[in-house]
Design a protein around this motif. Structure first.
Motif, PDB file in Angstrom:
ATOM      1  N   PHE A 191       0.774  -1.143   0.030  1.00  0.00           N
ATOM      2  CA  PHE A 191      -0.018   0.009   0.032  1.00  0.00           C
ATOM      3  C   PHE A 191       1.012   1.246   0.169  1.00  0.00           C
ATOM      4  O   PHE A 191       0.521   2.457  -0.480  1.00  0.00           O
ATOM      5  CB  PHE A 191      -0.975   0.106   1.057  1.00  0.00           C
ATOM      6  CG  PHE A 191      -2.152  -1.008   0.856  1.00  0.00           C
ATOM      7  CD1 PHE A 191      -2.498  -1.675   0.104  1.00  0.00           C
ATOM      8  CD2 PHE A 191      -2.774  -1.049   2.426  1.00  0.00           C
ATOM      9  CE1 PHE A 191      -3.595  -2.501   0.103  1.00  0.00           C
ATOM     10  CE2 PHE A 191      -3.756  -2.268   2.111  1.00  0.00           C
ATOM     11  CZ  PHE A 191      -4.067  -2.783   1.140  1.00  0.00           C
ATOM     12  N   LEU A 199      -8.548   3.905   3.402  1.00  0.00           N
ATOM     13  CA  LEU A 199      -8.078   2.882   3.924  1.00  0.00           C
ATOM     14  C   LEU A 199      -9.278   2.313   4.717  1.00  0.00           C
ATOM     15  O   LEU A 199      -9.875   2.710   5.508  1.00  0.00           O
ATOM     16  CB  LEU A 199      -6.806   2.960   4.822  1.00  0.00           C
ATOM     17  CG  LEU A 199      -6.439   1.672   5.773  1.00  0.00           C
ATOM     18  CD1 LEU A 199      -5.936   0.504   4.481  1.00  0.00           C
ATOM     19  CD2 LEU A 199      -5.258   1.897   6.535  1.00  0.00           C
ATOM     20  N   VAL A 228      -3.567   8.815   3.313  1.00  0.00           N
ATOM     21  CA  VAL A 228      -4.876   8.350   3.760  1.00  0.00           C
ATOM     22  C   VAL A 228      -5.542   9.506   4.560  1.00  0.00           C
ATOM     23  O   VAL A 228      -5.195   9.866   5.696  1.00  0.00           O
ATOM     24  CB  VAL A 228      -4.732   7.004   4.598  1.00  0.00           C
ATOM     25  CG1 VAL A 228      -6.039   6.687   5.354  1.00  0.00           C
ATOM     26  CG2 VAL A 228      -4.426   5.767   3.819  1.00  0.00           C
TER      27      VAL A 228
END
Length: 345
Positions: A191, A199, A228
């Motif tokens: 990721f 996420l 994120v």
């Protein structure tokens, strides 16, 4: 005498389809469609049909699109730059949405049965699945997800994983997943390369009779992914997991319940990105492998319907996790109106 290049086949044939089974097979139906459109007759010989598909490749994919009834604007060109590799491009003018095709005919037939190692069973009809997908897509759009953005999922093989993937695809965004048995470094190696905006993760999972909490790993993972904006937490072990250490966290169920659903799928160019998968990481960091929207859809439809004879209402199971490409292949069974069976163990 057979030549040295000809294989010698011996042994006992274990199974041969009956003529009734052949007549009712998906591949027979497709071959009849091909004959109607082109006058090619396969004479119920699979090898001859395969040879035709190789020698008439653009026609094969063009007719597969029409036979299945793929939703989207196909465009006028089937194959551009056929003699270039790389450079050849199928359906260069097409506009398509992956989720729109998997969620077609959203009725009361079963879409998913998800079985947990702890004995839980979750079932969704095609209508219920579409409802939840459109709701989560509305939540994602409200949190800034646009075409091309990445949404990462760290989840078991559960209904929430499927909903997340389809919601992401509904917006023309890009989905990537890892299973929760991956450790922190393994997930970061994957990721960390794709810069996800959202996420989505479980709080833990079950394996071999054990309950394995993942909140510490999730907290550390969120800290290592600076792109994120928000973390959605699936309450897999607990209905109300403690998310106090996670900035901008929200429970998955709350997001779906509070969202305003989207009303239209975002159609994208045929070759736009759908998935990011990864190499195994045995020779250094895992390599990102991007899969396109249209290519994934038509290839999986071909494999499911022509090679496995998958039909509407069939129950379709493959033992896999969200960290393996077979998960993506399994979920595509929804495009053939199959009932997919998930198992999180």
């Amino acid at each position: 005498m057979a030549s040295s290049s000809s294989p010698i086949v011996s042994g006992t044939c274990l199974w041969t389809p009956t003529q009734v089974q052949i007549d009712k097979a998906e591949v027979t139906d497709f071959a009849s469609f091909v004959q109607e459109k082109t006058q090619f007759n396969w004479h119920q010989d699979f090898q001859s049909l395969w040879q035709w598909s190789v020698e008439h490749m653009p026609e094969f994919w063009d007719l597969l699109w029409d036979w299945h009834g793929i939703i989207g604007d196909k465009g006028s060109r089937i194959l551009a730059n056929p003699n270039k590799m790389p450079g050849a491009e199928f359906f260069p003018d097409a506009q398509i949405n992956f989720a729109e095709n998997l969620l077609a005919d959203a009725d009361d037939r079963l879409a998913i049965s998800a079985h947990g190692e702890d004995g839980r069973i979750t079932r969704l009809t095609r209508a219920e699945l579409k409802q939840q997908v459109l709701a989560l897509a509305g939540w994602l759009r409200g949190h800034g997800v646009t075409p091309g953005d990445r949404v990462a999922a760290y989840t078991p093989n559960c209904v929430e994983a499927v909903i997340t993937m389809l919601a992401t695809a509904s917006l023309g965004a890009v989905f990537s997943s890892c299973s929760p048995d991956f450790g922190l470094q393994g997930v970061c190696d994957r990721f960390g390369q794709i810069e996800p905006k959202i996420l989505i993760s479980c709080d833990g999972y079950h394996y071999a009779g054990k309950t394995i909490d993942r909140m510490d790993v999730l907290t550390a993972l969120a800290d290592k992914l600076p792109t994120v904006d928000t973390v959605l937490v699936i309450g897999y072990l607990s209905a109300h997991p403690d998310c106090s250490r996670l900035p901008n966290a929200m429970l998955f169920d709350q997001a779906v319940a509070s969202a305003t659903p989207i009303t239209q799928f975002q159609r994208m160019p045929f070759n736009s990105a759908l998935y990011i998968l990864y190499s195994s990481g045995t020779t250094g960091a895992p390599k990102c492998i991007v899969h396109g929207i249209g290519g994934t859809l038509v290839q999986h439809i071909k494999e499911h319907r022509l090679h496995t004879n998958l039909t509407a209402g069939d129950t379709f199971f493959y033992f896999t996790t969200c960290g393996w490409m077979m998960w993506n292949w399994l979920v595509s069974g929804l495009a053939s109106k199959a009932h997919i069976l998930l198992y999180d163990g």
